[in-house]
Design a protein around this motif. Sequence first.
Motif, PDB file in Angstrom:
ATOM      1  N   ILE B 280      -8.379   6.533   8.427  1.00 25.51           N
ATOM      2  CA  ILE B 280      -7.689   5.251   8.589  1.00 25.51           C
ATOM      3  C   ILE B 280      -8.581   4.130   8.097  1.00 25.51           C
ATOM      4  N   PHE B 281      -9.879   4.204   8.502  1.00 24.83           N
ATOM      5  CA  PHE B 281     -10.802   3.127   8.144  1.00 24.83           C
ATOM      6  C   PHE B 281     -10.956   3.023   6.630  1.00 24.83           C
ATOM      7  N   LEU B 282     -11.246   4.200   5.972  1.00 22.24           N
ATOM      8  CA  LEU B 282     -11.424   4.179   4.518  1.00 22.24           C
ATOM      9  C   LEU B 282     -10.161   3.697   3.823  1.00 22.24           C
ATOM     10  N   GLY B 283      -9.007   4.165   4.314  1.00 21.75           N
ATOM     11  CA  GLY B 283      -7.745   3.768   3.703  1.00 21.75           C
ATOM     12  C   GLY B 283      -7.512   2.281   3.818  1.00 21.75           C
ATOM     13  N   LEU B 284      -7.754   1.753   5.014  1.00 22.09           N
ATOM     14  CA  LEU B 284      -7.490   0.334   5.258  1.00 22.09           C
ATOM     15  C   LEU B 284      -8.408  -0.533   4.411  1.00 22.09           C
ATOM     16  N   VAL B 285      -9.692  -0.146   4.337  1.00 25.55           N
ATOM     17  CA  VAL B 285     -10.633  -0.917   3.521  1.00 25.55           C
ATOM     18  C   VAL B 285     -10.213  -0.865   2.059  1.00 25.55           C
ATOM     19  N   SER B 286      -9.731   0.322   1.606  1.00 23.26           N
ATOM     20  CA  SER B 286      -9.276   0.433   0.219  1.00 23.26           C
ATOM     21  C   SER B 286      -8.093  -0.484  -0.045  1.00 23.26           C
ATOM     22  N   VAL B 287      -7.115  -0.486   0.886  1.00 21.32           N
ATOM     23  CA  VAL B 287      -5.937  -1.350   0.709  1.00 21.32           C
ATOM     24  C   VAL B 287      -6.384  -2.792   0.579  1.00 21.32           C
ATOM     25  N   PHE B 288      -7.303  -3.184   1.447  1.00 17.34           N
ATOM     26  CA  PHE B 288      -7.733  -4.564   1.534  1.00 17.34           C
ATOM     27  C   PHE B 288      -8.468  -4.993   0.275  1.00 17.34           C
ATOM     28  N   TYR B 377       9.277  -3.343 -15.591  1.00 17.75           N
ATOM     29  CA  TYR B 377       8.141  -3.848 -14.833  1.00 17.75           C
ATOM     30  C   TYR B 377       8.609  -4.555 -13.564  1.00 17.75           C
ATOM     31  N   ARG B 378       9.659  -5.381 -13.699  1.00 19.56           N
ATOM     32  CA  ARG B 378      10.129  -6.125 -12.513  1.00 19.56           C
ATOM     33  C   ARG B 378      10.601  -5.178 -11.427  1.00 19.56           C
ATOM     34  N   LEU B 379      11.405  -4.174 -11.818  1.00 18.30           N
ATOM     35  CA  LEU B 379      11.922  -3.244 -10.804  1.00 18.30           C
ATOM     36  C   LEU B 379      10.785  -2.460 -10.161  1.00 18.30           C
ATOM     37  N   ALA B 380       9.814  -2.035 -10.963  1.00 18.48           N
ATOM     38  CA  ALA B 380       8.692  -1.276 -10.409  1.00 18.48           C
ATOM     39  C   ALA B 380       7.898  -2.137  -9.433  1.00 18.48           C
ATOM     40  N   THR B 381       7.734  -3.423  -9.773  1.00 20.46           N
ATOM     41  CA  THR B 381       7.026  -4.330  -8.873  1.00 20.46           C
ATOM     42  C   THR B 381       7.747  -4.431  -7.542  1.00 20.46           C
ATOM     43  N   LEU B 382       9.072  -4.596  -7.626  1.00 18.89           N
ATOM     44  CA  LEU B 382       9.841  -4.720  -6.387  1.00 18.89           C
ATOM     45  C   LEU B 382       9.757  -3.429  -5.581  1.00 18.89           C
ATOM     46  N   SER B 383       9.798  -2.292  -6.287  1.00 18.39           N
ATOM     47  CA  SER B 383       9.725  -1.018  -5.577  1.00 18.39           C
ATOM     48  C   SER B 383       8.376  -0.858  -4.879  1.00 18.39           C
ATOM     49  N   LEU B 384       7.293  -1.149  -5.614  1.00 18.15           N
ATOM     50  CA  LEU B 384       5.965  -0.906  -5.053  1.00 18.15           C
ATOM     51  C   LEU B 384       5.683  -1.838  -3.887  1.00 18.15           C
ATOM     52  N   SER B 385       6.247  -3.063  -3.938  1.00 20.25           N
ATOM     53  CA  SER B 385       5.984  -3.960  -2.822  1.00 20.25           C
ATOM     54  C   SER B 385       7.019  -3.795  -1.719  1.00 20.25           C
ATOM     55  N   GLY B 386       7.969  -2.873  -1.900  1.00 23.16           N
ATOM     56  CA  GLY B 386       8.804  -2.498  -0.779  1.00 23.16           C
ATOM     57  C   GLY B 386      10.091  -3.275  -0.616  1.00 23.16           C
ATOM     58  N   LEU B 387      10.883  -3.396  -1.694  1.00 24.60           N
ATOM     59  CA  LEU B 387      12.206  -3.996  -1.546  1.00 24.60           C
ATOM     60  C   LEU B 387      13.196  -2.892  -1.196  1.00 24.60           C
ATOM     61  N   PRO B 388      14.018  -3.068  -0.148  1.00 23.76           N
ATOM     62  CA  PRO B 388      14.751  -1.963   0.438  1.00 23.76           C
ATOM     63  C   PRO B 388      15.472  -0.942  -0.436  1.00 23.76           C
ATOM     64  N   PRO B 389      16.386  -1.263  -1.347  1.00 26.30           N
ATOM     65  CA  PRO B 389      17.089  -0.091  -1.899  1.00 26.30           C
ATOM     66  C   PRO B 389      16.226   0.751  -2.837  1.00 26.30           C
ATOM     67  N   LEU B 390      15.069   0.274  -3.267  1.00 24.67           N
ATOM     68  CA  LEU B 390      14.245   1.056  -4.189  1.00 24.67           C
ATOM     69  C   LEU B 390      13.329   2.000  -3.418  1.00 24.67           C
ATOM     70  N   ILE B 417       1.723  -6.927   6.314  1.00 22.27           N
ATOM     71  CA  ILE B 417       1.226  -8.081   5.566  1.00 22.27           C
ATOM     72  C   ILE B 417       0.648  -7.639   4.225  1.00 22.27           C
ATOM     73  N   LEU B 418      -0.173  -6.561   4.264  1.00 24.54           N
ATOM     74  CA  LEU B 418      -0.817  -6.099   3.033  1.00 24.54           C
ATOM     75  C   LEU B 418       0.210  -5.602   2.028  1.00 24.54           C
ATOM     76  N   SER B 419       1.324  -5.068   2.536  1.00 27.68           N
ATOM     77  CA  SER B 419       2.373  -4.596   1.652  1.00 27.68           C
ATOM     78  C   SER B 419       3.002  -5.760   0.888  1.00 27.68           C
ATOM     79  N   VAL B 420       3.151  -6.906   1.566  1.00 30.31           N
ATOM     80  CA  VAL B 420       3.667  -8.089   0.872  1.00 30.31           C
ATOM     81  C   VAL B 420       2.639  -8.591  -0.136  1.00 30.31           C
ATOM     82  N   PHE B 421       1.358  -8.424   0.203  1.00 28.69           N
ATOM     83  CA  PHE B 421       0.286  -8.852  -0.686  1.00 28.69           C
ATOM     84  C   PHE B 421       0.356  -8.110  -2.026  1.00 28.69           C
TER      85      PHE B 421
END
Lengths: 112, 495
Positions: B280-288, B377-390, B417-421
């Motif tokens: 968890i720690f390594l993952g969280l630091v990586s995300v950040f 690119y736009r759709l992939a961005t929305l998908s990766l940042s977590g827009l619901p139907p994607l 929060i990090l997901s929105v980031f």
Amino acid sequence: MFFFITTLILIIIGLYAIVTKTNLIRIIIGFAILEYAINFFFALVGFKKGALAPIITQVDGPKNFVDPIPQALVLTAIVIGLATTALMLSFAIKLYQKHKTFDITKIKELKG
Amino acid sequence: MNLLPLFFALPLAGAFLIPILSKIWRGFSDLIANSITTILLFLSFYSLNLFEEGEVIIYKMGGWPPPLGITMVYDHLSALIVISIAIVVFAASIFSIRYLEHFTGRVKFYTLFMLITAGMMGVAITGDIFNLFVFVEIASISSYALVAFGIEKEELEAAFKYMVMGEIASLFLLFAIALLYGRASTLNMADLANTLSVAGRDQLFWFVAAILLFSFAIKSALFPFHSWLPDAHPSAPAPVSAILSGIFVKVLGVYALIRLSFNVFGLTPQNSPIFFHILIFLGLVSVFFGGIIASRQRDYKRLLAYSTIAQIGFIMVGIGIGNFWAIAGGLFHILAHAITKSLLFLTSGAVVYATGKRDLEELAGLGKTMGITAWSYRLATLSLSGLPPLVGFFPKLFIIIGACQAKLYWLAILLAILSVFTLAYLLKIIRKVYFTTKEVSTPETPFSMRLSMLFLVILMILFGFGFQGLLNSLIIPATKVLLNGTGYGRAILGG
């Protein structure tokens, strides 16, 4: 036990060379030392003192054999090591052709 | 007939045939590589019908029974990984046809491409720990060569750096295997699971677990060991970047780690909390840190590479939380991120193909002329940042649900929060490259490139809307394989 300690010392020497040296060739030599040390360790895992080579010559012969599997695995690992060393050396040659130096402190194109 | 060996035998045969047959006609290299990746794609989906939930398909190499010979094991976790590999490799090979016009040595490229495919497929389906090492090395060595494929200063330097890190990881993996063999006198992962669960846990057990964690943390570029990734992935040709970032780090790092730690070592959050807290720690630091450094990049591909570090962190956090929904989210994110990130790297390839530039300050106004690329690119961005139907929405939702179930509410809020980031740094490219109005005369990319991007866009939408089916047929069975722990050994050896 003596041989196990030898391999551990060799592993540490190899890692030391990889981490501290700035010459590409010395780093590659460090990798060679590390790799041989680990292969040596692996071969020692199957070793038994006073045992015979694992070749069955007669049906009811002596059964005190060394374990042959680590030897087979080490052979595979040596071949893989050959490939990695060759590739790494070819990178070093190409880098030398581009930069005219083996010094990694002078090879700094990438940053950020 | 058992289809299992085909997954790595086909690409290996391709790697052998391509250099020979392309002496007769140069088009054979494209033809063979693309037909093999197409066959692999169909095979990977078809093989899902061959077995029920909880079952395994076993292939015995040379007919030797499991503890003696090398076994290939195909369960739902392997199926998930194999499908992800097949999708990414298929898209990348179509994309390569026109992209390679910039490069000489098309034949060598496809040979290495087939070898990296074979290596990853082998890692995903092998049931023997030394065989795992061999396939890891096949995949790694071809990836080093592919990173250096351009043979310019940057590529060579990145490849050397990558190779130093990667080889340390590989050699420590070999060291761990030697220690394990000395302990258990077996190499079969199922047999190893049984032996280790009987033998109990002493210092040697934890020493081996720590070495493996170190080795796979380098391979999956978790934060303190990430330094090779942002150099290596952007230096490769774009289709290879898509493979490396999309699936390679997950197969060699994440998959190998979770397979060994859950199924062979039998670690669970209950019996070894420290191991999972480290994840968890390594993952969280990586995300950040991945996210923060990504937002400061001005190179198209380098930004995406840092984003990969962050997204691998999400997967690791999911695995580290360790309850059902968190693991399901982590595994789902392997597939979702494979599709999305390879799409993002393919758009970078399209931009480089059309303009020859990667610097965000120099690129502008491509949104009008390169419509398909821009929308991908736009759709992939929305998908990766977590827009619901994607598709990218569901894994993160599951990880957050898992964090709530584990009563880690702070972690759930932080992840949201990090997901929105994620959106923030990916939008930077949209703003600079696609949204600005500037008269440019770059033509749209060739048909085959658009085809491979559209294929991934369609999958992204399809898996997003049909996530229920995907969940029931693939993700939940794969999660159950992991949670079954050392029951893996009994399922393969029987009894």
